[in-house]
Design a protein around this motif. Structure first.
Motif, mmCIF file in Angstrom:
data_model
loop_
_atom_site.group_PDB
_atom_site.id
_atom_site.type_symbol
_atom_site.label_atom_id
_atom_site.label_comp_id
_atom_site.label_asym_id
_atom_site.label_seq_id
_atom_site.Cartn_x
_atom_site.Cartn_y
_atom_site.Cartn_z
ATOM 1 N N VAL A 72 -8.801 0.157 -0.863
ATOM 2 C CA VAL A 72 -8.321 -0.813 -1.839
ATOM 3 C C VAL A 72 -9.517 -1.266 -2.666
ATOM 4 C CG1 VAL A 72 -8.526 -2.688 -0.132
ATOM 5 C CG2 VAL A 72 -7.181 -3.038 -2.199
ATOM 6 N N LYS A 87 -3.776 4.885 0.042
ATOM 7 C CA LYS A 87 -3.486 4.731 1.464
ATOM 8 C C LYS A 87 -4.708 4.428 2.314
ATOM 9 C CE LYS A 87 0.856 7.155 2.181
ATOM 10 N NZ LYS A 87 1.551 8.210 2.940
ATOM 11 N N ALA A 127 -4.733 -0.098 -4.913
ATOM 12 C CA ALA A 127 -4.813 0.479 -3.575
ATOM 13 C C ALA A 127 -4.318 1.910 -3.517
ATOM 14 C CB ALA A 127 -4.016 -0.384 -2.592
ATOM 15 N N VAL A 187 0.864 -1.176 0.000
ATOM 16 C CA VAL A 187 0.000 0.000 0.000
ATOM 17 C C VAL A 187 0.904 1.230 0.000
ATOM 18 C CG1 VAL A 187 -1.846 1.229 1.186
ATOM 19 C CG2 VAL A 187 -1.761 -1.262 1.273
#
Length: 231
Positions: free
Chosen positions: A49, A46, A44, A2
């Motif tokens: 997703v 932060k 994704a 991520v």
């Protein structure tokens, strides 16, 4: 991975319907969610997703993995998906629509009651099946390519109008990537390599008659010292 964080999204080959969130700093799995069909692709940012399944795309919040949005897709469509990545940008999600060559665009900024999203905007982008799509980091621009491989189109996501049409040529070709930023270099007269912002490496070989084919493909990840770890 991520972004450049200690979070890793993991799908195991023996458990293709399970998505797990690994905290690499603590060396422990923090969350897991099970789906009814195998996971075909992941995109994704932060805080979210997008999980591409056989006939839908589910958007999950990070790190809880709770569902915040749902987009229906055509059964058997290519597992294409793009998600605007800048933290301050609208959380735009782009994916193929039910009609061939069309694309649907949905803002998944806020969680919605019951995880059912409003209707996405549908854009007719090409006459043949989409094979590549990419959103700019701020979500303002969208690039698309079809299975013919002759044209790449760039769109304004706010007005849904085409801004540019880039013609590659008249011969059919396989388009593998239309990412917004990439580095390309020739290693010799017959070989070119391409490193993309999405963490992919491509190697292309040119034949004597002028044709080109991809001879190598890998994902690479590199974490620097300036990473911001998420607690």
């Amino acid at each position: 991975m991520v972004f450049r964080t200690n979070w890793l999204l993991v799908v195991k080959a023996r458990r293709p319907c399970s998505l797990m969130l690994l905290d690499d700093q603590q060396r422990a799995f923090k969350a897991e969610v099970l789906f009814k069909s195998p996971i075909r692709a992941l995109r994704a940012r932060k805080d979210k997703v997008a999980v591409v399944l056989s006939s839908s795309i589910q958007v999950l919040a990070l790190p809880s993995l709770s569902r915040v949005a749902l987009m229906r897709t055509r059964l058997g469509a290519r597992p294409l998906c793009a998600l605007a990545s800048e933290p301050s940008a609208p959380h735009l999600l782009a994916a193929p629509a039910h009609r061939k060559g069309s694309l649907q665009l949905l803002d998944v900024t806020r969680a919605v009651k019951g995880a059912h999203s409003s209707s996405p905007a549908v854009m007719g982008c090409h006459q043949t099946e989409l094979v590549c799509l990419s959103l700019s980091a701020n979500g303002a621009r969208l690039a698309t390519a079809s299975e013919r491989g002759t044209i790449i189109r760039v769109w304004d996501t706010a007005t849904k109008q085409m801004l540019h049409e880039l013609r590659r040529g008249s011969d059919y070709a396989d388009v593998y990537c239309v990412d917004t930023r990439a580095l390309c270099a020739f290693t010799d007269d017959n070989t070119a390599v391409l490193i993309c912002e999405d963490g992919t490496f491509h190697k292309f070989t040119f034949a004597a008659e002028g044709n080109c084919h991809r001879s190598d493909f890998e994902y690479f990840l590199q974490v620097g010292d300036d990473d911001e770890f998420l607690q």
